[in-house]
Design a protein around this motif. Structure first.
Motif, PDB file in Angstrom:
ATOM      1  N   GLU A  98       0.818  -1.185   0.024  1.00  0.00           N
ATOM      2  CA  GLU A  98      -0.448   0.210   0.059  1.00  0.00           C
ATOM      3  C   GLU A  98       0.938   1.178   0.209  1.00  0.00           C
ATOM      4  N   ILE A  99       0.835   2.091  -0.882  1.00  0.00           N
ATOM      5  CA  ILE A  99       1.383   3.650  -1.119  1.00  0.00           C
ATOM      6  C   ILE A  99       0.343   4.463   0.372  1.00  0.00           C
ATOM      7  N   VAL A 100       0.965   4.859   0.946  1.00  0.00           N
ATOM      8  CA  VAL A 100       0.135   5.833   1.615  1.00  0.00           C
ATOM      9  C   VAL A 100       1.316   7.217   1.707  1.00  0.00           C
ATOM     10  N   SER A 101      -0.574   8.082   1.964  1.00  0.00           N
ATOM     11  CA  SER A 101      -0.380   9.601   1.511  1.00  0.00           C
ATOM     12  C   SER A 101       0.096  10.337   2.954  1.00  0.00           C
ATOM     13  N   PRO A 102       1.856  10.644   2.547  1.00  0.00           N
ATOM     14  CA  PRO A 102       2.700  11.545   3.931  1.00  0.00           C
ATOM     15  C   PRO A 102       2.104  12.634   4.700  1.00  0.00           C
ATOM     16  N   LEU A 103       0.953  13.361   3.509  1.00  0.00           N
ATOM     17  CA  LEU A 103       0.503  14.519   4.194  1.00  0.00           C
ATOM     18  C   LEU A 103      -1.106  15.163   3.462  1.00  0.00           C
ATOM     19  N   PRO A 104      -1.354  15.773   3.930  1.00  0.00           N
ATOM     20  CA  PRO A 104      -3.381  15.920   4.117  1.00  0.00           C
ATOM     21  C   PRO A 104      -2.768  17.074   2.741  1.00  0.00           C
TER      22      PRO A 104
END
Length: 78
Positions: free
Chosen positions: A4-10
């Motif tokens: 899974e590639i996750v978002s590092p920031l909003p």
């Protein structure tokens, strides 16, 4: 095995480098480790979202122009 590639920031997630451009990658495309799969924009600052592994794009879990929060899964690489 999937990764899974996750978002590092909003911010807002973009699958394209700019208006009128093609998507960085499509579902089913092969990607290399370090390859850009999208961008996250926050306050006119753009951060590249990169795959940490080589494989095939199985799915995107965030729509183009969709809001993301830190830790949200953006895409899955098989």
């Amino acid at each position: 095995m999937s990764h899974e590639i996750v978002s590092p920031l909003p911010g807002l997630f973009y699958r394209k480098p700019g208006p009128g451009k093609d998507n960085f990658v499509e579902v089913g495309d092969a990607v290399e480790a370090g390859q850009t799969i999208g961008l996250i924009e926050i306050m006119k600052q753009f951060t590249e979202v990169r795959s940490e592994v080589a494989g095939t794009v199985a799915e995107f879990r965030i729509d183009d122009n969709g809001m993301v929060n830190p830790g949200d899964v953006v895409a899955v690489i098989e």
